[in-house]
Design a protein around this motif. Structure first.
Motif, PDB file in Angstrom:
ATOM      1  N   ARG A  64     -17.438 -14.863 -45.480  1.00 50.95           N
ATOM      2  CA  ARG A  64     -16.519 -13.794 -45.903  1.00 50.95           C
ATOM      3  C   ARG A  64     -15.464 -14.364 -46.859  1.00 50.95           C
ATOM      4  N   SER A  68     -14.898 -13.371 -50.777  1.00 54.04           N
ATOM      5  CA  SER A  68     -13.639 -12.795 -51.237  1.00 54.04           C
ATOM      6  C   SER A  68     -13.081 -13.637 -52.380  1.00 54.04           C
ATOM      7  N   ASN A  72     -12.124 -12.169 -56.097  1.00 54.76           N
ATOM      8  CA  ASN A  72     -10.673 -11.940 -56.025  1.00 54.76           C
ATOM      9  C   ASN A  72     -10.304 -10.769 -55.112  1.00 54.76           C
ATOM     10  N   ALA A  73     -10.964 -10.711 -53.962  1.00 54.15           N
ATOM     11  CA  ALA A  73     -10.608  -9.704 -52.948  1.00 54.15           C
ATOM     12  C   ALA A  73      -9.900 -10.430 -51.800  1.00 54.15           C
ATOM     13  N   ASP A  74      -9.273  -9.661 -50.896  1.00 55.98           N
ATOM     14  CA  ASP A  74      -8.755 -10.263 -49.668  1.00 55.98           C
ATOM     15  C   ASP A  74      -9.905 -10.323 -48.667  1.00 55.98           C
ATOM     16  N   ARG A  75      -9.791 -11.251 -47.709  1.00 57.30           N
ATOM     17  CA  ARG A  75     -10.900 -11.437 -46.757  1.00 57.30           C
ATOM     18  C   ARG A  75     -11.239 -10.169 -45.992  1.00 57.30           C
ATOM     19  N   ASP A  76     -10.192  -9.431 -45.581  1.00 51.56           N
ATOM     20  CA  ASP A  76     -10.485  -8.240 -44.770  1.00 51.56           C
ATOM     21  C   ASP A  76     -11.015  -7.078 -45.608  1.00 51.56           C
ATOM     22  N   GLU A  77     -11.137  -7.284 -46.912  1.00 52.39           N
ATOM     23  CA  GLU A  77     -11.746  -6.264 -47.767  1.00 52.39           C
ATOM     24  C   GLU A  77     -13.257  -6.492 -47.943  1.00 52.39           C
ATOM     25  N   VAL A  78     -13.793  -7.495 -47.244  1.00 56.03           N
ATOM     26  CA  VAL A  78     -15.197  -7.879 -47.447  1.00 56.03           C
ATOM     27  C   VAL A  78     -15.994  -7.795 -46.141  1.00 56.03           C
ATOM     28  N   TYR A 224     -17.684  -5.116 -50.694  1.00 56.31           N
ATOM     29  CA  TYR A 224     -16.227  -5.066 -50.832  1.00 56.31           C
ATOM     30  C   TYR A 224     -15.752  -3.624 -50.761  1.00 56.31           C
ATOM     31  N   ARG A 227      -8.726  -2.101 -50.018  1.00 55.63           N
ATOM     32  CA  ARG A 227      -7.943  -1.947 -48.781  1.00 55.63           C
ATOM     33  C   ARG A 227      -7.516  -0.508 -48.490  1.00 55.63           C
TER      34      ARG A 227
END
Ligand SMILES: Cc1ncc(COP(=O)(O)O)c(C=O)c1O
Length: 382
Positions: A64, A68, A72-78, A224, A227
């Motif tokens: 994860r 991310s 360039n996403a945050d971890r909890d967005e994946v 993805y 958020r």
């Protein structure tokens, strides 16, 4: 080969090149020493530790984190999924088609995308296709005509697996968002072959997998979700790894994770995760931006060579309009792929076109070998 060049630095890590000219990464990346070792490590851990669940969960979190970082996403967005289809199907199952019912998709989508959205027709979705133009691209004006106030979602592909054309994602996102529609991007044919940034692209959802330019193997993909949209979908295609508390083992209710993990399903694909992490790390070591530059150079050489032979390149030739994949028209594409294979050159075919897709490990000599094989089979060029 000069070690100052990109393939000079990396090619020896891919044993297939001792035997073949492998230029088919749009289907699957070549096997590297590090991905092979990752599979060995999986078997060793299994053998030595039995069922090291905690470690496997930690590996899933590493996957994860790797995904991310890539986009360039945050971890909890994946969400860590088993295929691109699994993530998209989970999203589709959780959307409601009551207040807005239209799903707009381009005619260049991978089959799975069309099939998943058409399956939602039984739940009230109305699927509208946006046609490609004669040059193999989907003009933004065609999206302009199709996206309206009833559009829930626009489903687009970054680089088409059929034509190699790259879409102007930001222009489509702008149109969609202006009209209150969401955008899903299928980035399978770009991830690992060029830098991707979900924030820059502006997309709401993105799906991709590790099989091709990320040098992993089948069974691992990711999804993805921006958020702000976590609560937008309540997936009905689900499983215990999508639950708020995976190890609560509660069979009395459905409480999806409050994050993008709600788009996961059952047991994570542990062997593919070992391999996928190794592939991603190798691509990062090689350099994804440098790979993009290198492949654009190779593609310029290929396109010029096909022109000289009097062949037809089906992919838009401008650098900003194609990814790694270049499609070349043929009168008998199955025959042409076989003729190249007989000379030890691995390619593939779709839609009457030969697909040549270079990656970090391919050289100018590989392109010249393809061109020489095409010259010898000129009668098969359309
Ligand atoms: C553009 C594109 N989307 C999706 C897929 C496959 O997705 P999945 O992981 O669901 O098999 C491919 C692979 O062939 C592809 O090229």
């Amino acid at each position: 080969m000069a070690v100052s060049t990109l393939p000079g630095r990396v090619r020896s890590r891919f044993p297939i090149f001792e035997r073949l000219v492998y230029i088919n990464s749009c289907s699957q990346g070549a096997l590297s020493d590090s991905v092979r070792s990752a599979y060995d490590a999986y078997l060793r851990d299994w053998d030595e530790q039995g069922a090291p669940w905690d470690y496997w969960v930690e590996r899933t979190e590493s996957a994860r984190a790797a995904f991310s970082g890539l986009v360039n996403a945050d971890r909890d967005e994946v969400a860590v999924t088993t295929s691109l289809s699994a993530g998209v199907a989970s999203l589709a199952s959780g959307l409601r088609y009551a207040s807005r019912s239209k799903v707009v998709l381009s005619d260049l989508e991978f089959p799975t995308i069309g099939q998943i959205w058409h399956a939602q027709e039984s739940r009230g979705a109305r699927v509208v296709h946006v046609p490609a133009g004669p040059d193999g691209t989907v003009p933004v004006e065609h999206f302009d005509a199709a996206i309206d106030d009833d559009t829930l979602l626009v489903s687009i592909t970054h680089v088409s697996y059929r034509t190699g054309a790259m879409l102007d994602v930001q222009a489509v996102v702008e149109l969609a968002h202006e009209r209150g529609a969401l955008v899903l991007l299928d980035a399978y044919q770009t991830v690992g072959s060029m830098p991707l940034d979900v924030k820059e692209l502006g997309v709401d959802f993105l799906g991709a997998g590790v099989l091709k330019y990320l040098l992993g193997s089948a069974g691992l993909a990711f999804f993805y979700c921006r958020r702000e949209l976590f609560e937008k979908a309540r997936p009905t295609a689900t499983g215990w790894f999508a639950d708020e508390d995976i190890f609560a083992m509660d069979i009395h209710d459905y409480s999806p994770s409050p994050t993008a993990r709600r788009f996961q399903s059952g047991t994570p694909p542990v062997p593919s995760i070992y391999a996928g992490i190794a592939g991603i790390e190798l691509m990062q070591e090689i350099g994804i931006a440098a790979t993009r530059e290198h492949v654009l150079e190779l593609n310029d050489r290929l396109i010029a060579g096909v022109d000289e032979l009097g062949g037809t390149v089906a992919t838009p030739r401008e650098r900003e309009q194609h990814g790694a994949l270049i499609c070349i028209r043929s009168t008998d594409v199955t025959g042409l792929v076989a003729a190249l294979a007989a000379r030890g050159i691995v390619t593939s075919e779709r839609d009457g076109s030969l697909r040549v897709s270079a990656h970090a490990y391919n050289t100018e000599e590989d392109i010249d070998a393809v061109l020489e094989a095409l010259r010898r089979n000129r009668e098969l060029l359309a």
